[in-house]
Write a protein that holds these residues in place. Sequence first.
Motif, PDB file in Angstrom:
ATOM      1  N   HIS A 129      54.367  34.904  42.752  1.00  0.00           N
ATOM      2  CA  HIS A 129      54.226  35.510  41.375  1.00  0.00           C
ATOM      3  C   HIS A 129      54.113  34.286  40.521  1.00  0.00           C
ATOM      4  CE1 HIS A 129      54.838  39.685  41.778  1.00  0.00           C
ATOM      5  NE2 HIS A 129      55.840  39.395  42.542  1.00  0.00           N
ATOM      6  N   LYS A 150      51.591  41.137  35.706  1.00  0.00           N
ATOM      7  CA  LYS A 150      50.725  42.382  35.807  1.00  0.00           C
ATOM      8  C   LYS A 150      50.138  42.647  37.278  1.00  0.00           C
ATOM      9  CE  LYS A 150      48.752  41.360  31.283  1.00  0.00           C
ATOM     10  NZ  LYS A 150      47.552  40.991  30.552  1.00  0.00           N
ATOM     11  N   THR A 151      50.985  42.181  38.110  1.00  0.00           N
ATOM     12  CA  THR A 151      50.813  42.554  39.580  1.00  0.00           C
ATOM     13  C   THR A 151      52.204  43.098  40.187  1.00  0.00           C
ATOM     14  OG1 THR A 151      51.474  40.394  40.437  1.00  0.00           O
ATOM     15  CG2 THR A 151      49.129  40.789  39.744  1.00  0.00           C
ATOM     16  N   ARG A 166      53.733  42.981  44.238  1.00  0.00           N
ATOM     17  CA  ARG A 166      53.531  42.352  45.501  1.00  0.00           C
ATOM     18  C   ARG A 166      54.695  42.901  46.663  1.00  0.00           C
ATOM     19  NH1 ARG A 166      50.405  37.645  45.957  1.00  0.00           N
ATOM     20  NH2 ARG A 166      49.642  36.747  44.016  1.00  0.00           N
ATOM     21  N   VAL A 224      48.965  41.930  47.363  1.00  0.00           N
ATOM     22  CA  VAL A 224      49.037  42.256  45.928  1.00  0.00           C
ATOM     23  C   VAL A 224      48.339  43.217  45.414  1.00  0.00           C
ATOM     24  CG1 VAL A 224      47.188  40.301  45.830  1.00  0.00           C
ATOM     25  CG2 VAL A 224      48.853  40.677  43.953  1.00  0.00           C
ATOM     26  N   TYR A 225      48.864  44.024  44.348  1.00  0.00           N
ATOM     27  CA  TYR A 225      48.235  44.991  44.091  1.00  0.00           C
ATOM     28  C   TYR A 225      48.145  44.880  42.427  1.00  0.00           C
ATOM     29  CZ  TYR A 225      49.457  47.842  48.169  1.00  0.00           C
ATOM     30  OH  TYR A 225      49.642  48.561  49.430  1.00  0.00           O
ATOM     31  N   HIS A 226      46.900  45.228  41.720  1.00  0.00           N
ATOM     32  CA  HIS A 226      46.717  44.968  40.449  1.00  0.00           C
ATOM     33  C   HIS A 226      45.495  46.012  39.853  1.00  0.00           C
ATOM     34  CE1 HIS A 226      43.127  42.875  41.285  1.00  0.00           C
ATOM     35  NE2 HIS A 226      43.772  42.172  42.320  1.00  0.00           N
ATOM     36  N   THR A 227      45.464  46.206  38.866  1.00  0.00           N
ATOM     37  CA  THR A 227      44.214  46.947  38.456  1.00  0.00           C
ATOM     38  C   THR A 227      43.905  46.333  36.982  1.00  0.00           C
ATOM     39  OG1 THR A 227      45.493  48.681  37.193  1.00  0.00           O
ATOM     40  CG2 THR A 227      45.108  49.159  39.273  1.00  0.00           C
ATOM     41  N   ARG A 240      42.630  38.085  49.383  1.00  0.00           N
ATOM     42  CA  ARG A 240      42.771  39.168  48.426  1.00  0.00           C
ATOM     43  C   ARG A 240      42.220  38.686  47.069  1.00  0.00           C
ATOM     44  NH1 ARG A 240      44.443  40.895  52.353  1.00  0.00           N
ATOM     45  NH2 ARG A 240      46.367  41.964  52.812  1.00  0.00           N
ATOM     46  N   LEU A 270      41.897  38.374  43.436  1.00  0.00           N
ATOM     47  CA  LEU A 270      42.989  38.317  42.375  1.00  0.00           C
ATOM     48  C   LEU A 270      42.414  38.248  40.955  1.00  0.00           C
ATOM     49  CD1 LEU A 270      45.454  35.583  43.555  1.00  0.00           C
ATOM     50  CD2 LEU A 270      45.977  38.188  43.072  1.00  0.00           C
ATOM     51  N   ILE A 306      45.070  35.094  36.893  1.00  0.00           N
ATOM     52  CA  ILE A 306      46.076  34.871  37.936  1.00  0.00           C
ATOM     53  C   ILE A 306      45.588  33.788  39.118  1.00  0.00           C
ATOM     54  CG2 ILE A 306      47.510  36.049  39.807  1.00  0.00           C
ATOM     55  CD1 ILE A 306      47.357  38.305  38.200  1.00  0.00           C
TER      56      ILE A 306
END
Lengths: 595, 445
Positions: free
Chosen positions: B281, B304-305, B307, B319-322, B394, B396, B400
Amino acid sequence: MASPGEAVVKESHVEKKKKPPARYWQESQEEVKDENKVDKGKNRAGEAALQKKTQKAKKRKQEEHQRDGKKFRSGKSDPFPGPAPVPQDRMQKFKRKDKMKKSRGQTYKLKDIISRTEEASEMSQKQAARVDLLLPEDAGFLEGDEEEDTCTISQQDIADAVDITSASKYFNLNLSQFGPYRVDYTKTGRHLLLGGRRGHVACIDWQSKQLMCEINVMESVNDVKWLHSETMYAVAQKKWLYIYDSNGIELHCIRKFNDVLRMQFLPYHFLLATVSATGFLQYLDVSVGKEVAAICTKTGRLDVMCQNPHNAIIHLGHHNGTVTLWSPNQKEALVKMLCHQGGVRSVAVDKTGTYMVTSGMDKKLKVYDIRAFKPLKSYFLPSGASCLSLSQRGLLSAATGDIVQVYRDVWSTPVTKPYMAHRVRGAVWGLHFCPFEDVLGVGHGGGFTSMLVPGAGEPNFDGLDANPYRSVKQRQEWEVKALMEKIQPELISLDPTQLGQVDRATFEQRHQDRVQALGFDPLAKGKFIPKHKKKGRSSAGSVEKRKKQVAHEDQRDVIRKTVEDKMTIEKERKERKKTTAALSNQKSALDRFKK
Amino acid sequence: MKVKVLSRNPDDYVRETKHDIQRVPRNYDPALHPFEVSREYTRALNATKLERVFAKPFLASLDGHRDGVNCMAKHTTSLSTLLSGSCDGEVKVWNLTKHECVRTLQAHEGFVRGMIVRYCGTSFFTVGDDKTIKQWKMEAPGYGEEEEPLNTILGKTVFTGLDHHQKEAVFATCGQQVDIWDEQRSSPIRSFTWGVDSFSAVRFNPVETELLASCASDRSIVLYDMRESAPLKKVIMTMRSNTLCWNPMEAYYFTCSNEDYNLYTYDMRYLKRPLTVHMDHVSAVLDLDYSPTGKEFVSASFDKTIRIFPKDGGHSREVYHTKRMQHVICVKWSSDSKYILSGSDEMNIRLWKANAAEKLGVLAPREKQARNYNQKLKEKFQHHPQIRRIAHHRHLPKNIYHQRKEQRIMKEARQRKERNVRKHSKPGSVPVVSEKEKHVVTVVK
């Protein structure tokens, strides 16, 4: 609980001396069991016999004990308790790797992973061996009567003796007009491709004798080869390389490939390897139509070629008697072997990639172990072999003039007589064993002959790899799957299992870099600090004692290493001495001028 | 002369009628299957690529809150129910299969700080900024009835978190001290303090059910035994921990999310140094939750992610983010281990797949077989550089990505400096301190 038929004998230390007398039924039961085992595998039977001799009494007692434990309502017990035995020789067939040595440095996690994977692989090995017992077909064979050589048995006699469908596999095609023929079978063995020197190209579903297409390309044809399936084939014509489909329609004319003399198709890589009169070895990726590599071998006209089916290396034979090994990733030959005194006429490599058979202008036929690059056997053939071909089960066919001879076990035992021989109606130009059939296709000046060679083909095919009975749908499905797992040409190397091995060199390099970057070795053993033991065992004296036990460990390591180094150096020196001595003993060509 | 020539009966190899399936005889002889390793490698490569192609983890967004989502609670008996509390004191109950809110109640004034469902699943507790603990019925009130708590306890100070005992009618809250409450009483049966500070989270051990752990604002993690009057021990770290979570399968391990962008997994018996430092992070980690399998956990961060980390891996596997997701405040791993729920600042709860490339729904046996085979292949060849590169890549967000790069550079610079110092000082005077040891100040008993 206890059935009325058998009284439960409670074992106690008092009663031990008296054993119940052996009964005849017990004996017979055991024998039946042993016979069964003999059927399943020699090894196991031998083991059982040994056991029978030495531990007969003990075993009987054990059995009884087992019977006591498990009671059936009928009073009968399972005559074959436990899982069925798996013969060792079959297990060996499916063995991939030896068990790993357990080192002390392994962590418990790693040990666990290793033991689990080993268990799994052993299980799969066992299961594969069990399935192997159930394979439906047996290989063919030919045995002569007493004092009758199998090589004197004519094809007609064999055809008369076997069933009608097999007899129909012996046939001649009388095609004297368009000159000697090259021959190729598809991977499944269903389809035959003929290429006449004077331009006649035909593809046939040879078992049903159905002609798929027949064309005359109006040019000289040097070689023909099926591509991955029976829908396409490549023809090396006078100038360019052409690709036709099974209806005889020209699909491609590849002008990058000129003066091609011989071709090989690598089925798992979808590569067509060609050699040309100009000395080029070229690879064509037939799935995308790109030239993968073009290598100038600088050895003149190339017309002797074969592939190693085990590792997809191309073997080329040259006029100066050398055989060279090539991969598309290297501009130089991987290996150069001097095999013959004259030029090399033909090369063949067996299915397992262990043996290479070569024939040369010096009328010799030689067998090499190509894993160690060592000569194994050398035979003299009176008129030399012009074409060689190896079958799936290791039969070697050699064409000398218009006679086709088939040999058995050329690499293991010294062979004096051929297994079979057959005379055809012209000089042989192409020779190919049909996969999964006991058939040898011979292309010659007078056309084509399909010979019966019992014991040549692999009896049990794998339906997912090469299925002779596949339907069109199955073929299409297979094509998609095969294309999906096309092996990249970069992965061709002498050892095909290299990809699955641990890359120690890179690891060591990276470790060194890491040590340099960090300034210390993170994997190094720490200094020994004796643990504080409880219950009064950690007195100062005992701590010192424990320290002393490991005190010189490091030094011992260093000493051991230096001693080992010394030993190796000494060994090398001795070997060098030996070789120089051997060299000095040998007479060179210039020695005759010495006085 | 004795002769036998291979002659197969086609009837044994071809199906009888069109309605049968095709016969596929097998022969597993390795000699008939050359290039075993290279072909498996190719398959593994394809499987890895396909996994990346099919990696679509985002399932749904549950919107309806009118302020940031501050806490969430899993239902103990119903998989499809989720409770969430927001910063304006509102609690919503969601039906996850329908993606809709089934019930809304105004629980507190100010933040809902903590929420927990009772082990039987019939009621739930909330604590809020209004210094109250409220117990609510799980069922919605009937038509015309008012939404009223079953029980309300007025506390002296603000509560910041709560957790319920696994099988007794006892719950714990934290605020300025850690209190153990009996559900029947309005005053705590036990209070723990160790120095004057406030606590941010308290968690019961799921197996050794009398044990608790809490995160305090004096950078410490404190362990308690409910039966004793004094805390057991505490570990003081360099930065403050926000929350912690016990590993549900190996309940002597717990993981805490720290302000220094890292997560630390500790063995409760051995607090001197963490077992693993989980780094990736680029901002403070606010919440985490373990998968019910105990093999992985998910963490939510201020960057804002979210993991997903393996329990013993130093770096995240996912890692997930939108674009729209803001600071993630709370995160939960669903009890069937298939989904992840994240609640964030911008008032939404998001539903994610735990395995990004997993196909949802019932799998046919052959699909299952193919999936297992591919998984095994991927595992077997995971260290090959080509496959590793594809599997680990991934996308990003730009900031980030740059922050990670910057932090890497900073870390390298620090290491270099330390190395140089060590090089130019007396051997042994600058000891090598491992990353694990760096973050622990002391352990107090």
